[in-house]
Motif scaffolding. Structure first.
Motif, PDB file in Angstrom:
ATOM      1  N   ARG A 141      -3.736  18.337  -6.951  1.00  0.00           N
ATOM      2  CA  ARG A 141      -4.862  17.414  -7.170  1.00  0.00           C
ATOM      3  C   ARG A 141      -4.389  15.963  -7.114  1.00  0.00           C
ATOM      4  O   ARG A 141      -5.109  15.074  -6.643  1.00  0.00           O
ATOM      5  CB  ARG A 141      -5.528  17.715  -8.518  1.00  0.00           C
ATOM      6  CG  ARG A 141      -6.345  19.004  -8.523  1.00  0.00           C
ATOM      7  CD  ARG A 141      -7.194  19.117  -9.770  1.00  0.00           C
ATOM      8  NE  ARG A 141      -6.370  19.424 -10.942  1.00  0.00           N
ATOM      9  CZ  ARG A 141      -6.076  20.650 -11.353  1.00  0.00           C
ATOM     10  NH1 ARG A 141      -6.525  21.701 -10.680  1.00  0.00           N
ATOM     11  NH2 ARG A 141      -5.340  20.849 -12.415  1.00  0.00           N
ATOM     12  N   GLN A 142      -3.161  15.729  -7.581  1.00  0.00           N
ATOM     13  CA  GLN A 142      -2.607  14.379  -7.573  1.00  0.00           C
ATOM     14  C   GLN A 142      -2.400  13.885  -6.139  1.00  0.00           C
ATOM     15  O   GLN A 142      -2.629  12.707  -5.839  1.00  0.00           O
ATOM     16  CB  GLN A 142      -1.281  14.375  -8.336  1.00  0.00           C
ATOM     17  CG  GLN A 142      -0.880  13.024  -8.878  1.00  0.00           C
ATOM     18  CD  GLN A 142       0.322  13.120  -9.805  1.00  0.00           C
ATOM     19  OE1 GLN A 142       0.581  14.179 -10.389  1.00  0.00           O
ATOM     20  NE2 GLN A 142       1.059  12.034  -9.932  1.00  0.00           N
ATOM     21  N   VAL A 143      -1.963  14.779  -5.245  1.00  0.00           N
ATOM     22  CA  VAL A 143      -1.795  14.413  -3.836  1.00  0.00           C
ATOM     23  C   VAL A 143      -3.144  13.994  -3.243  1.00  0.00           C
ATOM     24  O   VAL A 143      -3.257  12.954  -2.584  1.00  0.00           O
ATOM     25  CB  VAL A 143      -1.193  15.578  -3.027  1.00  0.00           C
ATOM     26  CG1 VAL A 143      -1.279  15.296  -1.525  1.00  0.00           C
ATOM     27  CG2 VAL A 143       0.251  15.814  -3.427  1.00  0.00           C
ATOM     28  N   CYS A 144      -4.163  14.797  -3.477  1.00  0.00           N
ATOM     29  CA  CYS A 144      -5.487  14.477  -2.919  1.00  0.00           C
ATOM     30  C   CYS A 144      -6.021  13.164  -3.491  1.00  0.00           C
ATOM     31  O   CYS A 144      -6.601  12.349  -2.759  1.00  0.00           O
ATOM     32  CB  CYS A 144      -6.463  15.620  -3.218  1.00  0.00           C
ATOM     33  SG  CYS A 144      -6.037  17.183  -2.388  1.00  0.00           S
ATOM     34  N   ALA A 145      -5.805  12.940  -4.788  1.00  0.00           N
ATOM     35  CA  ALA A 145      -6.263  11.693  -5.402  1.00  0.00           C
ATOM     36  C   ALA A 145      -5.516  10.495  -4.838  1.00  0.00           C
ATOM     37  O   ALA A 145      -6.094   9.422  -4.625  1.00  0.00           O
ATOM     38  CB  ALA A 145      -6.087  11.770  -6.917  1.00  0.00           C
ATOM     39  N   ALA A 146      -4.205  10.670  -4.575  1.00  0.00           N
ATOM     40  CA  ALA A 146      -3.407   9.574  -4.010  1.00  0.00           C
ATOM     41  C   ALA A 146      -3.909   9.199  -2.618  1.00  0.00           C
ATOM     42  O   ALA A 146      -3.977   8.017  -2.268  1.00  0.00           O
ATOM     43  CB  ALA A 146      -1.932   9.986  -3.950  1.00  0.00           C
TER      44      ALA A 146
ATOM     45  N   ALA B 196       0.838  -1.209   0.000  1.00  0.00           N
ATOM     46  CA  ALA B 196       0.000   0.000   0.000  1.00  0.00           C
ATOM     47  C   ALA B 196       0.871   1.257   0.000  1.00  0.00           C
ATOM     48  O   ALA B 196       0.556   2.236  -0.690  1.00  0.00           O
ATOM     49  CB  ALA B 196      -0.923  -0.003   1.215  1.00  0.00           C
ATOM     50  N   ALA B 197       1.952   1.233   0.772  1.00  0.00           N
ATOM     51  CA  ALA B 197       2.869   2.375   0.796  1.00  0.00           C
ATOM     52  C   ALA B 197       3.496   2.585  -0.579  1.00  0.00           C
ATOM     53  O   ALA B 197       3.651   3.722  -1.046  1.00  0.00           O
ATOM     54  CB  ALA B 197       3.949   2.164   1.850  1.00  0.00           C
ATOM     55  N   SER B 198       3.855   1.491  -1.252  1.00  0.00           N
ATOM     56  CA  SER B 198       4.460   1.589  -2.576  1.00  0.00           C
ATOM     57  C   SER B 198       3.470   2.160  -3.583  1.00  0.00           C
ATOM     58  O   SER B 198       3.816   3.026  -4.402  1.00  0.00           O
ATOM     59  CB  SER B 198       4.946   0.207  -3.024  1.00  0.00           C
ATOM     60  OG  SER B 198       5.503   0.262  -4.312  1.00  0.00           O
ATOM     61  N   ALA B 199       2.221   1.703  -3.512  1.00  0.00           N
ATOM     62  CA  ALA B 199       1.197   2.219  -4.432  1.00  0.00           C
ATOM     63  C   ALA B 199       0.936   3.705  -4.177  1.00  0.00           C
ATOM     64  O   ALA B 199       0.729   4.485  -5.122  1.00  0.00           O
ATOM     65  CB  ALA B 199      -0.086   1.416  -4.270  1.00  0.00           C
ATOM     66  N   PHE B 200       0.946   4.102  -2.912  1.00  0.00           N
ATOM     67  CA  PHE B 200       0.750   5.513  -2.568  1.00  0.00           C
ATOM     68  C   PHE B 200       1.897   6.355  -3.126  1.00  0.00           C
ATOM     69  O   PHE B 200       1.681   7.432  -3.695  1.00  0.00           O
ATOM     70  CB  PHE B 200       0.662   5.652  -1.049  1.00  0.00           C
ATOM     71  CG  PHE B 200       0.424   7.057  -0.564  1.00  0.00           C
ATOM     72  CD1 PHE B 200      -0.688   7.778  -0.954  1.00  0.00           C
ATOM     73  CD2 PHE B 200       1.322   7.662   0.311  1.00  0.00           C
ATOM     74  CE1 PHE B 200      -0.914   9.075  -0.506  1.00  0.00           C
ATOM     75  CE2 PHE B 200       1.114   8.944   0.778  1.00  0.00           C
ATOM     76  CZ  PHE B 200      -0.006   9.660   0.361  1.00  0.00           C
ATOM     77  N   ALA B 201       3.123   5.849  -2.988  1.00  0.00           N
ATOM     78  CA  ALA B 201       4.285   6.570  -3.518  1.00  0.00           C
ATOM     79  C   ALA B 201       4.185   6.724  -5.037  1.00  0.00           C
ATOM     80  O   ALA B 201       4.488   7.792  -5.592  1.00  0.00           O
ATOM     81  CB  ALA B 201       5.566   5.841  -3.145  1.00  0.00           C
ATOM     82  N   ASP B 202       3.733   5.670  -5.713  1.00  0.00           N
ATOM     83  CA  ASP B 202       3.594   5.737  -7.174  1.00  0.00           C
ATOM     84  C   ASP B 202       2.568   6.780  -7.591  1.00  0.00           C
ATOM     85  O   ASP B 202       2.679   7.371  -8.679  1.00  0.00           O
ATOM     86  CB  ASP B 202       3.168   4.368  -7.718  1.00  0.00           C
ATOM     87  CG  ASP B 202       4.273   3.325  -7.618  1.00  0.00           C
ATOM     88  OD1 ASP B 202       5.448   3.720  -7.477  1.00  0.00           O
ATOM     89  OD2 ASP B 202       3.950   2.125  -7.680  1.00  0.00           O
ATOM     90  N   ALA B 203       1.567   7.009  -6.732  1.00  0.00           N
ATOM     91  CA  ALA B 203       0.481   7.928  -7.091  1.00  0.00           C
ATOM     92  C   ALA B 203       0.814   9.388  -6.801  1.00  0.00           C
ATOM     93  O   ALA B 203       0.104  10.287  -7.268  1.00  0.00           O
ATOM     94  CB  ALA B 203      -0.792   7.542  -6.341  1.00  0.00           C
ATOM     95  N   LEU B 204       1.882   9.650  -6.042  1.00  0.00           N
ATOM     96  CA  LEU B 204       2.248  11.024  -5.691  1.00  0.00           C
ATOM     97  C   LEU B 204       2.983  11.704  -6.839  1.00  0.00           C
ATOM     98  O   LEU B 204       3.654  11.041  -7.638  1.00  0.00           O
ATOM     99  CB  LEU B 204       3.114  11.034  -4.430  1.00  0.00           C
ATOM    100  CG  LEU B 204       2.404  10.657  -3.126  1.00  0.00           C
ATOM    101  CD1 LEU B 204       3.401  10.524  -1.979  1.00  0.00           C
ATOM    102  CD2 LEU B 204       1.327  11.688  -2.769  1.00  0.00           C
ATOM    103  N   PRO B 205       2.913  13.029  -6.932  1.00  0.00           N
ATOM    104  CA  PRO B 205       3.560  13.741  -8.043  1.00  0.00           C
ATOM    105  C   PRO B 205       5.076  13.826  -7.866  1.00  0.00           C
ATOM    106  O   PRO B 205       5.585  13.872  -6.747  1.00  0.00           O
ATOM    107  CB  PRO B 205       2.928  15.131  -7.965  1.00  0.00           C
ATOM    108  CG  PRO B 205       2.582  15.303  -6.516  1.00  0.00           C
ATOM    109  CD  PRO B 205       2.164  13.941  -6.047  1.00  0.00           C
ATOM    110  N   ASP B 206       5.771  13.859  -8.976  1.00  0.00           N
ATOM    111  CA  ASP B 206       7.228  14.012  -8.959  1.00  0.00           C
ATOM    112  C   ASP B 206       7.555  15.493  -9.111  1.00  0.00           C
ATOM    113  O   ASP B 206       7.938  15.969 -10.179  1.00  0.00           O
ATOM    114  CB  ASP B 206       7.850  13.181 -10.083  1.00  0.00           C
ATOM    115  CG  ASP B 206       9.379  13.243 -10.073  1.00  0.00           C
ATOM    116  OD1 ASP B 206       9.937  13.821  -9.115  1.00  0.00           O
ATOM    117  OD2 ASP B 206       9.999  12.731 -11.018  1.00  0.00           O
ATOM    118  N   VAL B 207       7.372  16.246  -8.013  1.00  0.00           N
ATOM    119  CA  VAL B 207       7.662  17.690  -8.016  1.00  0.00           C
ATOM    120  C   VAL B 207       8.500  18.033  -6.788  1.00  0.00           C
ATOM    121  O   VAL B 207       8.459  17.331  -5.778  1.00  0.00           O
ATOM    122  CB  VAL B 207       6.363  18.539  -8.007  1.00  0.00           C
ATOM    123  CG1 VAL B 207       5.571  18.323  -9.282  1.00  0.00           C
ATOM    124  CG2 VAL B 207       5.514  18.209  -6.779  1.00  0.00           C
ATOM    125  N   GLY B 208       9.247  19.107  -6.894  1.00  0.00           N
ATOM    126  CA  GLY B 208       9.992  19.622  -5.741  1.00  0.00           C
ATOM    127  C   GLY B 208      10.950  18.632  -5.118  1.00  0.00           C
ATOM    128  O   GLY B 208      11.205  18.700  -3.913  1.00  0.00           O
TER     129      GLY B 208
END
Length: 384
Positions: A369-374, A324-336
């Motif tokens: 929006r990607q953070v909230c969706a993740a 679940a942690a890995s899937a959450f990481a995949d869903a987060l944006p690659d920014v900053g």
């Protein structure tokens, strides 16, 4: 003067004079049990608001995993916590144990590093409550003394944050502290800003019958005094949602809107929890698979450019598992720089607090929006 170092007796005067002579502890287990039953022996110093320190036992023989809960483990002699949520790690050795000179220092640093990775809030809370039950203590009474208007969840979230930030005490306790250990304690205190290190020499005197006198002598207090004063200047305030909203009001319109978007999302789906910190800070628990899981913390620091959103992968992994942690990481944006931090977390088993600057999210609304969706996918079990 210095009676605990001279070997001279202590005299107890009642109906007659009773001489109490220095006496070694029979076994290390006896020594450890004494500290577990009477932690007041180690109650020196003060809390951030000036109240006297009092330690509460989390566990005897606290398991310290090396690569996750199922991996091989070390065992810390005692783990305590105080009302500020600062963990205190204790290792006990008798002077007859040659490891008191050098090996115990490496042991302790190992425990501190791995404990900070593998002791999430839920594990600490469960362990503490089990210890209270085993000792026959009413948990409501103990929490009545320990919590300062906080809920247990809020308090243990603070403890987890302290561990993640490296804010802790390390105590070496022995019936005689060798000069080599004192020197290491002083050196570590000079080098480690967040960690306070002490060596406590506990001398025991025995007389006729059951009379005993215990005399603690603390080494390391002088070296910790300056950094403790600097830390306490703003460390004791508990911030509310209103405080966080007010702090956002001083940010740029973009950063303010990004922060409000995150908080509105949290209000709708999760449970925001105020933090006790040196700057306005709020954490949010979201429901996932029937559990309340701390997912992120928004921190508004002294400089607006340093505001950040940190993700509690340590707790996510503990509550929901590594997949679940890995899937959450995949869903987060690659920014900053977040993508690089998540790559490091993947290698380490998702046990840290990777963060992203609030300004990086506010500059890219799609990332927000990607953070909230993740988070919503995490709540749904990582599907979608």
């Amino acid at each position: 003067m210095g009676i605990d170092m001279t070997g001279q007796p202590v005299f107890l005067l009642g109906e007659e004079l009773n001489a109490l002579e220095p006496a070694a502890f029979d076994t290390e287990v006896e020594f450890q049990d004494l500290l577990a039953r009477h932690p007041r022996i180690l109650d020196f110093g003060t809390l951030a608001d000036g109240r006297p320190l009092r330690l509460f036992l989390v566990a005897r023989e606290m398991k310290v995993p090396t690569e996750g809960e199922s991996a091989s483990a070390f065992w810390l002699d005692h783990l305590f916590v105080d009302a500020d949520g600062v963990p205190t790690l204790v290792e006990v050795k008798r002077a007859s144990d040659t490891r008191i000179r050098r090996e115990v220092v490496g042991q302790m640093l190992d425990y501190a590093a791995n404990g900070a990775r593998y002791w999430p809030a839920a594990l600490l809370q469960r362990t503490f409550e089990e210890t209270c039950a085993d000792d026959g203590a009413a948990i409501s009474d103990v929490y009545g003394e320990l919590l300062d208007g906080q809920s247990p969840d809020e308090f243990w979230a603070t403890v987890e944050e302290r561990l993640g930030a490296g804010r802790m005490r390390l105590l070496f306790v022995a019936d005689r502290v060798p000069m080599e250990l004192r020197a290491v304690v002083e050196f570590l205190n000079r080098q480690m800003r967040q960690v306070d290190v002490y060596a406590v020499e506990l001398t025991q005197y025995r007389g006729r019958g059951d009379h005993r006198v215990l005399v603690p002598r603390v080494h390391g207090e002088v070296a910790t005094a300056a950094k403790t004063r600097s830390r306490s200047a703003g460390a004791g305030q508990k911030w509310t949602r209103a405080d966080v909203d007010a702090a956002l009001g001083s940010r740029s319109s973009e950063d303010r809107q990004a922060g409000l978007t995150l908080l509105e999302h949290a209000d709708a789906l999760g449970r925001p929890v105020a933090n006790k910190a040196a700057y306005p800070s709020i954490s949010v628990y979201f429901p996932a698979t029937g559990k309340q899981v701390p997912v992120w913390t928004l921190s508004l620091r002294d400089s607006p450019g340093k505001d950040d959103l940190a993700f509690s992968f340590q707790s996510i992994t503990h509550h929901l598992g590594r997949d679940a942690a890995s899937a959450f990481a995949d869903a987060l944006p690659d920014v900053g720089g977040l993508g690089q931090k998540l790559a490091v977390q993947r290698e380490k088993g998702f046990t840290g607090w990777p963060s992203v600057p609030l300004s990086a999210l506010s500059a890219q609304p799609e990332a927000l929006r990607q953070v909230c969706a993740a988070v919503e996918r995490l709540m749904d079990g990582g599907e979608g």
